[in-house]
Design an enzyme around this catalytic site. Structure first.
Site, PDB file in Angstrom:
ATOM      1  N   CYS A  34      15.936 -28.098  19.127  1.00  0.00           N
ATOM      2  CA  CYS A  34      17.390 -28.297  19.101  1.00  0.00           C
ATOM      3  C   CYS A  34      18.048 -27.804  20.381  1.00  0.00           C
ATOM      4  CB  CYS A  34      18.012 -27.592  17.902  1.00  0.00           C
ATOM      5  SG  CYS A  34      17.786 -25.821  17.942  1.00  0.00           S
ATOM      6  N   CYS A 104      16.621 -21.964  11.924  1.00  0.00           N
ATOM      7  CA  CYS A 104      17.621 -21.243  12.721  1.00  0.00           C
ATOM      8  C   CYS A 104      17.474 -19.734  12.508  1.00  0.00           C
ATOM      9  CB  CYS A 104      19.028 -21.673  12.341  1.00  0.00           C
ATOM     10  SG  CYS A 104      19.223 -23.451  12.163  1.00  0.00           S
TER      11      CYS A 104
HETATM   12 FE1  FES Z   1      19.019 -25.032  16.429  1.00  0.00          FE
HETATM   13 FE2  FES Z   1      20.084 -24.125  14.234  1.00  0.00          FE
HETATM   14  S1  FES Z   1      19.912 -26.190  14.832  1.00  0.00           S
HETATM   15  S2  FES Z   1      19.030 -23.019  15.729  1.00  0.00           S
END
Ligand code: FES
Length: 143
Positions: A34, A104
């Site tokens: 991400c 996360c």
């Molecule tokens: Fe990357 Fe939450 S989507 S840490």
């Protein structure tokens, strides 16, 4: 509701945000998928107690909420105890996270570990490499 009240509270009013200039340990981790990045600063006294702790997270709301909760959970603890902090404990303290957001919370656990490792390295404190083994294998970590 997707997120618990605690998650929303820590996302909207994150505790311990910022930077400690003369930190004794700094850890930075990122999630390659991400692109989120978390930086954790620890102030540690001569008895190995975490007297202060701050973080900066460039990432999603769950990453911010979990890092905020992680700082609250380790403040006042011995570094060895902070190393025991699991992402599961952080998620529990937040009354849960949606399954697709669990990764996360892993970032928060890793940031604490990376900061403790930095403290050990800087102070020449011997430690068992196995304590950080999973991190180096972990694709999420940039040590
Ligand atoms: Fe990357 Fe939450 S989507 S840490």
């Amino acid at each position: 509701m997707l997120y618990s009240e605690k998650v929303m509270d820590h996302f909207q009013n994150p505790r311990n945000v910022g930077k400690i200039e003369d930190a004794d340990g700094v850890g930075e981790v990122g999630n390659a998928k991400c692109g989120d990045i978390m930086k954790m600063y620890l102030k540690i006294d001569d008895d190995g107690v975490i007297t202060d702790c701050k973080f900066n997270t460039f990432g999603c709301g769950s990453a911010i909420a979990t890092s905020s909760m992680a700082t609250e959970l380790i403040k006042g603890k011995k570094v060895e105890d902070a190393l025991e902090l699991s992402n599961r404990a952080v998620v529990e303290a937040l009354d849960g996270l949606p399954t697709h957001k669990i990764h996360c919370s892993v970032l928060a656990e890793e940031a604490v570990k990376a900061a403790v490792k930095d403290y050990y390295d800087k102070n020449g404190i011997a430690y068992d490499e196995d304590l950080f083994k999973n991190m180096e294998d972990c694709e999420n970590c940039q040590m």
